[in-house]
Motif scaffolding. Structure first.
Motif, PDB file in Angstrom:
ATOM      1  N   TYR A  61      41.606 -29.289  22.231  1.00  0.00           N
ATOM      2  CA  TYR A  61      41.544 -30.317  21.194  1.00  0.00           C
ATOM      3  C   TYR A  61      40.341 -30.090  20.269  1.00  0.00           C
ATOM      4  O   TYR A  61      40.454 -30.263  19.053  1.00  0.00           O
ATOM      5  CB  TYR A  61      41.438 -31.682  21.871  1.00  0.00           C
ATOM      6  CG  TYR A  61      41.297 -32.861  20.948  1.00  0.00           C
ATOM      7  CD1 TYR A  61      42.418 -33.478  20.390  1.00  0.00           C
ATOM      8  CD2 TYR A  61      40.039 -33.398  20.661  1.00  0.00           C
ATOM      9  CE1 TYR A  61      42.291 -34.581  19.563  1.00  0.00           C
ATOM     10  CE2 TYR A  61      39.909 -34.500  19.833  1.00  0.00           C
ATOM     11  CZ  TYR A  61      41.029 -35.089  19.289  1.00  0.00           C
ATOM     12  OH  TYR A  61      40.893 -36.186  18.471  1.00  0.00           O
ATOM     13  N   SER A  62      39.209 -29.686  20.850  1.00  0.00           N
ATOM     14  CA  SER A  62      37.948 -29.625  20.105  1.00  0.00           C
ATOM     15  C   SER A  62      37.647 -28.258  19.510  1.00  0.00           C
ATOM     16  O   SER A  62      36.831 -28.161  18.591  1.00  0.00           O
ATOM     17  CB  SER A  62      36.788 -30.041  21.021  1.00  0.00           C
ATOM     18  OG  SER A  62      37.008 -31.301  21.595  1.00  0.00           O
ATOM     19  N   CYS A  63      38.260 -27.216  20.039  1.00  0.00           N
ATOM     20  CA  CYS A  63      37.990 -25.837  19.569  1.00  0.00           C
ATOM     21  C   CYS A  63      39.306 -25.176  19.159  1.00  0.00           C
ATOM     22  O   CYS A  63      39.760 -24.226  19.823  1.00  0.00           O
ATOM     23  CB  CYS A  63      37.300 -25.024  20.661  1.00  0.00           C
ATOM     24  SG  CYS A  63      35.779 -25.728  21.288  1.00  0.00           S
ATOM     25  N   PRO A  64      39.938 -25.650  18.092  1.00  0.00           N
ATOM     26  CA  PRO A  64      41.262 -25.137  17.713  1.00  0.00           C
ATOM     27  C   PRO A  64      41.265 -23.657  17.340  1.00  0.00           C
ATOM     28  O   PRO A  64      42.327 -23.021  17.377  1.00  0.00           O
ATOM     29  CB  PRO A  64      41.643 -26.021  16.518  1.00  0.00           C
ATOM     30  CG  PRO A  64      40.337 -26.510  15.969  1.00  0.00           C
ATOM     31  CD  PRO A  64      39.444 -26.679  17.157  1.00  0.00           C
ATOM     32  N   ASN A  65      40.107 -23.118  16.983  1.00  0.00           N
ATOM     33  CA  ASN A  65      40.043 -21.707  16.582  1.00  0.00           C
ATOM     34  C   ASN A  65      39.697 -20.774  17.737  1.00  0.00           C
ATOM     35  O   ASN A  65      39.616 -19.559  17.546  1.00  0.00           O
ATOM     36  CB  ASN A  65      39.017 -21.532  15.459  1.00  0.00           C
ATOM     37  CG  ASN A  65      39.411 -22.289  14.200  1.00  0.00           C
ATOM     38  OD1 ASN A  65      40.588 -22.354  13.846  1.00  0.00           O
ATOM     39  ND2 ASN A  65      38.429 -22.861  13.517  1.00  0.00           N
ATOM     40  N   ALA A  81      25.608 -23.205  23.451  1.00  0.00           N
ATOM     41  CA  ALA A  81      26.309 -21.914  23.347  1.00  0.00           C
ATOM     42  C   ALA A  81      26.210 -21.314  21.952  1.00  0.00           C
ATOM     43  O   ALA A  81      26.215 -22.036  20.948  1.00  0.00           O
ATOM     44  CB  ALA A  81      27.774 -22.104  23.733  1.00  0.00           C
ATOM     45  N   HIS A  82      26.149 -19.969  21.891  1.00  0.00           N
ATOM     46  CA  HIS A  82      26.141 -19.306  20.579  1.00  0.00           C
ATOM     47  C   HIS A  82      27.510 -19.468  19.916  1.00  0.00           C
ATOM     48  O   HIS A  82      28.487 -19.908  20.531  1.00  0.00           O
ATOM     49  CB  HIS A  82      25.738 -17.835  20.717  1.00  0.00           C
ATOM     50  CG  HIS A  82      26.663 -16.993  21.548  1.00  0.00           C
ATOM     51  ND1 HIS A  82      27.984 -16.780  21.235  1.00  0.00           N
ATOM     52  CD2 HIS A  82      26.437 -16.285  22.689  1.00  0.00           C
ATOM     53  CE1 HIS A  82      28.538 -15.981  22.123  1.00  0.00           C
ATOM     54  NE2 HIS A  82      27.629 -15.680  23.030  1.00  0.00           N
ATOM     55  N   ASP A  83      27.581 -19.132  18.638  1.00  0.00           N
ATOM     56  CA  ASP A  83      28.762 -19.440  17.833  1.00  0.00           C
ATOM     57  C   ASP A  83      29.908 -18.450  17.984  1.00  0.00           C
ATOM     58  O   ASP A  83      30.973 -18.647  17.390  1.00  0.00           O
ATOM     59  CB  ASP A  83      28.375 -19.533  16.352  1.00  0.00           C
ATOM     60  CG  ASP A  83      27.503 -20.746  16.061  1.00  0.00           C
ATOM     61  OD1 ASP A  83      27.608 -21.733  16.812  1.00  0.00           O
ATOM     62  OD2 ASP A  83      26.721 -20.702  15.089  1.00  0.00           O
ATOM     63  N   HIS A 130      32.410 -17.283  26.636  1.00  0.00           N
ATOM     64  CA  HIS A 130      31.750 -18.351  27.391  1.00  0.00           C
ATOM     65  C   HIS A 130      32.690 -18.791  28.509  1.00  0.00           C
ATOM     66  O   HIS A 130      33.886 -18.466  28.502  1.00  0.00           O
ATOM     67  CB  HIS A 130      31.425 -19.548  26.492  1.00  0.00           C
ATOM     68  CG  HIS A 130      30.616 -19.191  25.281  1.00  0.00           C
ATOM     69  ND1 HIS A 130      29.272 -18.902  25.345  1.00  0.00           N
ATOM     70  CD2 HIS A 130      30.976 -19.074  23.971  1.00  0.00           C
ATOM     71  CE1 HIS A 130      28.823 -18.625  24.130  1.00  0.00           C
ATOM     72  NE2 HIS A 130      29.839 -18.729  23.280  1.00  0.00           N
ATOM     73  N   ALA A 131      32.153 -19.542  29.460  1.00  0.00           N
ATOM     74  CA  ALA A 131      32.996 -19.948  30.589  1.00  0.00           C
ATOM     75  C   ALA A 131      32.613 -21.320  31.135  1.00  0.00           C
ATOM     76  O   ALA A 131      31.455 -21.741  31.057  1.00  0.00           O
ATOM     77  CB  ALA A 131      32.908 -18.905  31.703  1.00  0.00           C
TER      78      ALA A 131
END
Length: 337
Positions: free
Chosen positions: A183-187, A158-160, A223-224
């Motif tokens: 947990y992994s993508c806090p932002n 996936a792009h940023d 994203h999904a």
């Protein structure tokens, strides 16, 4: 060594088979807690195609299990050590190909005996130790590893631009994916789209929840993850294509027995990337165990785990499968046969 194997011989019919196991170069594990999966239910209820049932049965069901080491010829583990087991049997090794997709790979409880046995014999690389994790949560490690596998692939592809990540589905798989993403993508803002109000209420830790029929026309995600599966796959994928921004990545995780029509015109116009993600491998299990060592994660996972009464005989096995049909999320049970 003689072993008892509890095999599904035909839908709702379980018989006991006696098989010799070779303990040389193997780790011998006694199952402790087992967990049911939708795939187990489809076999048990006879909801797979008749040709598939004839090909795969008889076999022992269940591929989610934690246990205790009783003997290890490889001396990798200590007697009494708690472990989880990887049900994937690697096939032909090929650089760049994950072990769960490799040619010739097998999967326990899908054509070969799963974990409904008195003892499990596995190579040492299919066994992973754990500590300080509730056994009832450890039992669903395989399920969590599936989410870990999907996330690891997502990270690489996936792009940023990840401000908003959407999850379609409100069942166990969606819950696990939501836990991992939070947990992994806090932002990132994690958004769950589902059909059942009561189930969506379980997702109190995410940033937003929406009923699928109440999405605003201006709703969008970067994203999904599609976790609906079954008959809901078509509607979930169609919604994702509609609301995802250009060049978004879609992780397909829901299993459907029937073919699903997809709006390829909009996929092409938006330049979307669709990734099929299924099962997992040893590295995903290791990440899952590390993830579950977090106490807050364990508390969150406990809210979707229903512990049935211990299984002590064949009658109890049938009871567990029947009770699971009325469980909204995951059913686990102690294996006391």
């Amino acid at each position: 060594m003689l072993n008892y194997v509890y095999q599904l011989s035909s839908p709702k019919i379980i018989s006991v088979k006696y098989k010799d196991i070779d303990i040389r170069d193997k780790v011998i594990v006694r199952p402790n807690y087992l967990a049911l999966c939708h795939a187990d239910q489809r076999y048990y209820q006879g909801k797979r195609d008749a040709k598939i049932l004839r090909k795969k049965l008889p076999m022992a069901l269940i591929h989610e299990c934690c246990g205790v080491v009783v003997y290890d010829a490889t001396k990798t583990f200590k007697k009494g050590q708690k472990v989880v087991m990887v049900p994937n049997v690697p096939g032909k090794e090929c650089e760049g190909i994950y072990e769960n997709y490799a040619e010739g790979s097998q999967f326990l409880s899908s054509g070969t005996d799963g974990f409904m046995r008195e003892l499990i014999d596995l190579p040492s690389d299919r066994v992973i130790a754990y500590d300080d994790i509730d056994d009832r949560i450890a039992a669903i490690t395989e399920f969590i590893s599936v989410g870990m596998h999907a996330f690891s692939r997502f990270e690489k592809i996936a792009h940023d631009y990840r401000e908003k990540i959407g999850i379609w589905g409100d069942g166990s798989l969606a819950y696990i994916v939501a836990c991992i993403l939070k947990y992994s993508c806090p932002n990132s803002k994690i958004i769950v789209v589902g059909k059942n109000v009561n189930k969506l209420n379980q997702f109190s830790f995410v940033d937003e929840t929406h009923l699928v029929d109440s999405l605003d026309e201006n709703f969008s995600i970067d994203h999904a993850f599609e976790c609906a599966g079954g008959e809901g796959s078509f509607f979930a994928i169609d919604d994702i294509i509609k609301y995802i921004k250009p060049q978004g990545t879609v992780m397909l995780m829901g299993v459907s027995e029937n073919k699903v029509a997809i709006n390829t015109r909009d996929i092409l116009e938006k330049g979307l990337t669709f990734v099929g993600s299924s099962r997992s491998g040893r590295e995903d299990f290791q990440r899952a165990v590390k993830f579950m060592e977090n106490k807050s994660v364990q508390r969150r996972l406990k809210t979707i785990v229903f512990e049935d009464e211990p299984v002590k005989d064949l009658v109890d096995i049938h009871r567990v499968f029947a009770n699971d049909l009325n469980t909204e999320f995951k059913t686990v049970f102690k294996w006391d046969i």
